[in-house]
Motif scaffolding. Structure first.
Motif, short mmCIF file in Angstrom:
data_model
loop_
_atom_site.label_atom_id
_atom_site.label_comp_id
_atom_site.label_asym_id
_atom_site.label_seq_id
_atom_site.Cartn_x
_atom_site.Cartn_y
_atom_site.Cartn_z
N GLY A 31 0.85 -1.11 0.00
CA GLY A 31 -0.01 -0.15 0.05
C GLY A 31 1.00 1.52 -0.03
O GLY A 31 0.09 2.40 0.04
N VAL A 32 2.21 1.09 -0.24
CA VAL A 32 3.14 2.26 -0.12
C VAL A 32 2.82 2.98 -1.41
O VAL A 32 3.45 2.12 -2.46
N SER A 33 2.73 4.13 -1.84
CA SER A 33 2.50 4.83 -3.22
C SER A 33 3.59 5.82 -3.34
O SER A 33 4.12 6.32 -2.30
N THR A 34 4.23 5.73 -4.71
CA THR A 34 5.14 6.40 -5.02
C THR A 34 4.80 7.46 -5.97
O THR A 34 4.15 6.79 -7.21
N THR A 35 4.77 8.65 -5.69
CA THR A 35 4.05 9.73 -6.96
C THR A 35 5.22 10.10 -7.84
O THR A 35 6.25 10.21 -7.47
N GLY A 36 4.74 10.85 -8.98
CA GLY A 36 5.70 11.77 -9.54
C GLY A 36 6.60 10.77 -10.58
O GLY A 36 7.68 11.64 -10.88
N ILE A 37 6.60 9.59 -10.78
CA ILE A 37 7.17 8.75 -11.60
C ILE A 37 6.86 9.28 -13.17
O ILE A 37 5.72 9.33 -13.37
N ILE A 38 7.94 9.48 -13.86
CA ILE A 38 7.76 9.84 -15.27
C ILE A 38 7.90 8.43 -15.95
O ILE A 38 9.07 7.80 -16.01
N ALA A 39 7.04 8.18 -16.98
CA ALA A 39 7.13 7.19 -17.76
C ALA A 39 6.46 7.21 -19.06
O ALA A 39 5.51 8.30 -19.14
N LEU A 40 6.85 6.59 -20.05
CA LEU A 40 6.03 6.58 -21.31
C LEU A 40 4.85 5.65 -21.30
O LEU A 40 4.90 4.43 -20.92
N TRP A 41 3.50 6.12 -21.76
CA TRP A 41 2.48 5.44 -21.77
C TRP A 41 1.85 5.23 -22.90
O TRP A 41 1.61 6.29 -23.68
N THR A 42 1.45 3.86 -23.42
CA THR A 42 0.86 3.67 -24.62
C THR A 42 -0.38 2.86 -24.26
O THR A 42 0.13 1.41 -23.86
N GLU A 43 -1.34 2.98 -24.66
CA GLU A 43 -2.65 2.09 -24.34
C GLU A 43 -2.82 1.40 -25.70
O GLU A 43 -2.60 2.20 -26.88
N TYR A 44 -3.06 0.23 -25.81
CA TYR A 44 -3.16 -0.60 -27.24
C TYR A 44 -4.28 -1.70 -27.20
O TYR A 44 -4.70 -1.78 -25.97
N SER A 45 -4.63 -1.97 -28.14
CA SER A 45 -5.43 -3.09 -28.22
C SER A 45 -4.80 -4.53 -28.46
O SER A 45 -3.99 -4.69 -29.45
N GLU A 46 -5.31 -5.56 -27.64
CA GLU A 46 -4.69 -6.94 -27.89
C GLU A 46 -5.16 -7.52 -29.26
O GLU A 46 -4.11 -8.03 -29.86
N ASP A 47 -6.30 -7.35 -29.68
CA ASP A 47 -6.81 -7.38 -31.12
C ASP A 47 -7.48 -6.27 -31.44
O ASP A 47 -7.96 -5.41 -30.72
N ARG A 48 -7.90 -6.37 -32.54
CA ARG A 48 -8.65 -5.15 -33.37
C ARG A 48 -10.08 -4.83 -32.71
O ARG A 48 -10.56 -3.98 -32.80
N LEU A 49 -10.70 -6.02 -32.11
CA LEU A 49 -12.13 -5.78 -31.76
C LEU A 49 -12.35 -5.52 -30.24
O LEU A 49 -13.35 -5.20 -29.66
N SER A 50 -11.23 -6.09 -29.40
CA SER A 50 -11.31 -5.97 -27.82
C SER A 50 -11.56 -4.69 -27.24
O SER A 50 -12.29 -4.42 -26.41
N SER A 51 -11.13 -3.65 -27.76
CA SER A 51 -11.45 -2.22 -27.25
C SER A 51 -12.88 -1.58 -28.03
O SER A 51 -13.11 -0.78 -27.11
N GLN A 52 -13.34 -2.23 -28.65
CA GLN A 52 -14.54 -1.88 -29.34
C GLN A 52 -15.90 -2.56 -28.91
O GLN A 52 -16.67 -1.88 -28.97
N LEU A 53 -15.71 -4.02 -28.83
CA LEU A 53 -16.95 -4.61 -28.57
C LEU A 53 -16.47 -5.40 -26.93
O LEU A 53 -15.57 -6.15 -26.87
N PRO A 54 -17.24 -4.96 -25.97
CA PRO A 54 -17.12 -5.39 -24.71
C PRO A 54 -17.69 -6.90 -24.61
O PRO A 54 -18.63 -7.23 -25.53
N SER A 55 -17.25 -7.55 -23.95
CA SER A 55 -17.86 -8.94 -23.56
C SER A 55 -19.03 -8.63 -22.62
O SER A 55 -18.97 -7.93 -21.78
N ARG A 56 -20.18 -9.53 -23.07
CA ARG A 56 -21.26 -9.10 -22.22
C ARG A 56 -21.70 -10.38 -21.76
O ARG A 56 -21.80 -11.31 -22.24
N GLU A 57 -21.96 -9.99 -20.24
CA GLU A 57 -22.59 -11.33 -19.44
C GLU A 57 -23.89 -11.05 -19.11
O GLU A 57 -24.41 -9.86 -18.69
N LEU A 58 -24.86 -11.95 -19.41
CA LEU A 58 -26.22 -11.73 -19.06
C LEU A 58 -26.59 -11.27 -17.88
O LEU A 58 -27.46 -10.28 -17.83
#
Length: 125
Positions: A31-58
């Motif tokens: 639970g110890v937090s370290t703030t102010g870390i500078i990093a490069l961030w890139t969000e990507y999609s594992e496959d082309r549809l995963s970020s566009q079509l959520p899985s739906r549970e009934l």
């Protein structure tokens, strides 16, 4: 190692992080937090549809699984059980990637589950 690679590791990585990096927070398992870390961030999609079509549970709603690549300097300590806070969202480590030219790759994952207002009814056929 070549001289050019050593110069890139020592000089260019820090400059690249300062210009293109984002400020993130690391929370350890304790639970110890370290703030102010500078990093490069890139969000990507594992496959082309995963970020566009959520899985739906009934009965439970929608679940969207998101993935991203965080690149930190090799001098930054971390553990595979850490949680990273990026733009206010808590990401967990999926796997640790390669370390090249002074940068460590950390692959992160976020499971974003949203409840629907009314769960769908199960149908029997």
């Amino acid at each position: 190692m070549s001289v050019l690679r050593d110069i890139q590791r020592d000089v260019c990585v820090s400059a690249h992080m300062a210009i293109n990096g984002e400020t993130v927070t690391r929370i350890t398992r304790e639970g110890v937090s370290t703030t102010g870390i500078i990093a490069l961030w890139t969000e990507y999609s594992e496959d082309r549809l995963s970020s566009q079509l959520p899985s739906r549970e009934l009965d439970e709603g929608e679940e969207i699984e998101r993935h991203g690549l965080l690149q930190v300097e090799l001098s930054q300590a971390f553990d595979e059980r850490d949680v990273w806070v990026i733009f206010g969202e808590k990401w967990v480590v999926q796997r640790v990637g390669a370390n090249t030219a002074g940068v460590q790759e950390i692959y992160l994952q976020l499971n974003d589950k949203r409840k629907t207002s009314r769960p769908a009814k199960r149908r029997e056929i």
